[in-house]
Design an enzyme around this catalytic site. Structure first.
Site: not given
Length: 821
Positions: A259, A550, A225
């Site tokens: 960013y 369940d 990255h």
């Protein structure tokens, strides 16, 4: 002398250091942390991480991890130097789609308890003066977010852990995991063996190699990255010093996969916009090749990959138009098939654990949960989306991991719909009915590699035949995405005629042997010691009484049971709890079998003429099963229905599946039979108030809160979680899973939206659908128990409020007449 277990943590990065701190704070003082790199900057992802901590995401669990990371690092310092800079976060939108998504994200923040607001362009500019506000439509501001000083935090955490008895050893390479009789005994290193009762791999992108030492598949992919820092910017001169580094909020420009954060007078830029760059561990620099400036996790910068992101950055931030890039690198970190971290114990070597693919953002939260698992046996934050055993076997195959993890890298900042289908890989697992479903124009979604029909285009001509009361209203663009009005046809046919549902993808386990009954009885809440032919809805709990899962348990013989489970986590839990005496055998039979749900008021008219067996209500009562033949095909028929209509789940071996489908479909033509998909199925099950484990209830909820207390038989004897439940007064719970009817009759929400009671955020939506039988949207939500029937609430949907009313459940056929006829 201490009696706490001897723990070896592999990896001295932010996760390993946090885990050492969490364990020693709980009194475990025999903790050794080893790393192949030098301390404190060992050369892993922590060493170069930019440290952005954004708390808000679609996952409640991941948000809680991040929130704890913020809280912990805020209270941590290294000789007076803080480990967290709470500058806040700002995500900006440059497209209408992104702005809408920021409103959705603000809803998540409210649901999970994170403060944040959507603001206008001018306010964005005041928070981040480098922005060209003419390019910005709005932003999402989260004041509590900020920058983790990861390297400093590691030093502080290590110092605190050492003071409590831990040891940190750098430049120690792990060469093997010692184990005997299925249990870990220690760690083999190039500096000698270290005895251990528990080993936890926090090795980051080296985690695959560590897992291989015990034969454990760790489904992660190291990816490179890009990150750069600019040369000094005049606009940042004098704003920060070396200790604080930043005061502007961290900035995300997700429309361009970018960013930004300050580094004193420079700007750091990270990008996901470049081509995916998978990394092989063999390609990383070896110890002799590394230095302070070249860590193994920092690969050479590829300028051509960064060029488009630099141009996008200059458009958004005018200060960069005359700036230059100072330094850059391609940093290595981990991606997984679904983007979540990997936490859990080896299936084969007891005491070997992993905590991998964890970013700095979630590091303290994950470490706390792992420490709680080790010390207390239970994490207070539910972990089903993080457990490494959530994946089926095919999802851990290297090619699958690489393709899906690479896709997650590409889509990391995308606006993703909850029903957005995976593009590839597809058709990895198909039922025997798949060919017929494609002929009927099935629109498939994918889950754990299974192709599952969502609706069938062959039913489109029937939309015009829908009675007025079944005509669904037009949907807004978001809730209408990956949806079709054909679902209304399939629901209508299920309620008024008969429909066939492919239930093959649901996990089926065979439990057999002389100890099978006692085994299931100990792990489940309901009475399974019933006659052969019984079907029991039951729960599995954890020790604190939380709903682990369940199940439906069908007794096919004195020592033979078929368990309908929720996924691989149930299989793994049952496997781990098998008695050592070999009295119980457990087998996953999903792939060798298939299932058709034949449901609707005409289901008996469809199936009975094809069988010589008695399928009357008296011949096969509700929640009973028996082996029958349908047109000569051997079938196990279970009189159960997840859609609240007469009918059966019809199981047969895979070899007979296509013929069973053909026989039923052909015989049903005169009855108006249709194939129906998951969209109708979800609507019908919510109308009946049937819970979906993992979304409506998890280990964070007890059965009384979740409305499934009827599946608990306290008088049957001991079972896991019974002691905890005995301390809970069923009528005194403070929250409940609550049914809501949307007042306007048309606004469909999708899940995770915050719910307001008396103007205050009080809970969140778990599941929602348009209830075609009722002609109105409905939802289930966790709300305070004081929100009684008739209470008016509001659901925040993007940037507007939708009124709803708490309703009695089930909404359809509360007397159960339809299902028992």
């Amino acid at each position: 002398m201490s009696t706490t277990p001897r723990v070896v943590i592999i990896g001295a990065g932010i996760v390993g250091a946090n885990l050492a701190d969490e364990l020693t704070s709980r009194g475990w003082n025999q903790v050794t942390v080893v790393d192949q790199g030098p301390l404190p900057l060992t050369g892993g992802s922590t060493s170069h991480a930019p440290g952005l901590v954004y708390q808000t995401g679609p996952s409640k669990t991941m948000t809680e991890f991040a929130t704890y990371t913020v809280e912990k690092l805020r209270g941590l310092d290294d000789d007076g130097d803080g480990c967290f800079n709470q500058v806040g976060g700002l995500e900006i939108a440059t497209t209408p789609e992104r702005l809408a998504d920021l409103h959705r994200k603000q809803g998540w923040a409210t649901s999970w308890g994170v403060a944040g607001e959507v603001i206008g362009p001018e306010e964005c500019g005041k928070l981040h003066p480098l922005l060209d506000v003419e390019k910005v439509l709005g932003g999402f501001h989260t004041p509590a977010d900020g920058l983790a000083k990861a390297a400093r935090a590691v030093v502080a955490l290590a110092r605190r852990s050492v003071a409590r008895g831990a040891r940190f050893r750098g430049a120690v390479k792990v060469t093997g995991i010692n184990h005997s009789n299925g249990r870990v005994t220690g760690v083999e290193t190039d500096h000698g063996d270290i005895p251990a009762d528990i080993v936890v791999s926090c090795a980051g992108f080296w985690g695959q190699a560590i897992g291989e030492m015990v034969g454990m598949a760790v489904p992660l992919l190291p990816m490179a990255h890009q990150y750069v820092t600019t040369e000094p910017l005049p606009e940042l001169a004098g704003r920060n010093d070396e200790r604080t580094e930043a005061n502007l909020p961290i900035l995300r420009h997700q429309d361009c996969d970018l960013y930004y954060r300050e580094h004193v007078d420079r700007l750091g830029i990270g990008t996901y916009a470049h081509r995916p760059i998978p990394v092989r561990l063999s390609e990383l620099p070896q110890d002799e090749e590394t230095s302070e400036r070249a860590m193994p996790s920092m690969l050479p910068f590829t300028e051509e990959d960064f060029a488009p992101s630099w141009e996008h950055s200059k458009r958004l931030l005018p200060a960069l138009r005359t700036a230059t890039v100072g330094a850059g690198f391609n940093g290595v970190f981990s991606f997984t098939p679904d983007g979540g971290p990997l936490v859990g114990e080896s299936p084969d070597v007891e005491g070997f654990w992993i905590a991998e693919a964890v970013w700095v953002t979630h590091s303290a939260g994950v470490a706390r949960s792992v420490a709680q698992l080790l010390v207390d046996g239970r994490s207070e934050v539910e972990l089903h989306g993080c457990d490494v055993h959530r994946f089926d076997e095919l999802e851990t195959a290297p090619d699958y991991v690489e393709e899906t993890s690479t896709r997650n890298f590409v889509e990391v900042y995308d606006v993703k719909h909850p029903l957005q289908p995976r593009l590839s890989p597809r058709e990895l697992r198909v039922s025997p009915f798949h060919v017929r479903q494609k002929e009927l124009g099935a629109v498939f979604l994918e889950a754990h590699g299974w192709e599952r029909p969502h609706w069938f285009e062959a039913n489109a001509p029937l939309v015009k035949d829908l009675p007025m009361e079944w005509q669904p209203p037009a949907r807004d663009a978001w809730s209408g995405m990956h949806h079709s009005p054909i679902a209304a046809v399939e629901a209508w046919k299920t309620r008024t005629a008969v429909a066939l549902y492919d239930m093959t993808s649901l996990k089926r386990l065979e439990v057999s042997g002389p100890g099978a009954l006692a085994f299931l009885d100990r792990l489940t809440t309901n009475k399974v010691d019933k006659s052969v032919g019984s079907v029991t809805y039951t729960l599995m709990l954890d020790r604190a009484g939380g709903v682990r899962s369940d199940l439906t348990v069908a007794r096919l013989g004195e020592q033979l049971f078929q368990v309908g489970a929720n996924g691989n986590l149930d299989h793994e839990y049952l496997r781990r709890n098998l008695p050592a005496d070999g009295s119980v055998a457990l087998r996953d039979i999903t792939g060798g079998t298939c299932c058709i749900g034949a449901w609707g008021p005409l289901a008996r008219e469809l199936v009975q003429p094809l069988s010589r067996d008695d399928l009357s209500h008296e011949g096969l009562k509700f929640f009973r099963c028996k082996k029958i033949r349908i047109s000569g095909i051997p079938v196990t028929a279970m009189r159960v229905s997840y859609v609240g209509e007469l009918g059966w789940e019809l199981y047969t071996s895979a070899e007979h599946g296509q013929r069973l489908w053909d026989v039923l479909f052909e015989a049903g033509r005169d009855l108006g039979v249709v194939a129906a998909g998951r969209a109708a199925f979800n609507s019908l099950r919510l109308e009946k108030g049937y819970r979906a484990w993992g979304s409506d209830m998890t280990t964070e909820h007890n059965p009384h809160e979740a409305g499934v207390g009827f599946a608990v038989r306290m008088g049957k004897g001991e079972f896991v979680g019974r002691d905890a439940l005995a301390r809970i007064e069923p009528d005194a719970v403070e929250r409940r899973l609550t049914c809501l009817i949307v007042d306007d009759g048309r606004s469909v929400v999708l899940g995770s939206e915050p719910v307001f009671v008396d103007g205050e955020a009080a809970g969140y939506v778990t599941s929602a659908a348009f209830a075609h039988t009722l002609g109105t949207p409905i939802a289930y939500a966790w709300l305070p128990a004081a929100a009684e029937i008739g209470t008016r609430v509001q659901i925040q949907y993007f940037d507007r409020m939708i009124s709803a009313t708490v309703a009695a459940e089930p909404l359809v056929d509360p007397e159960m007449h339809r299902i028992r006829r």
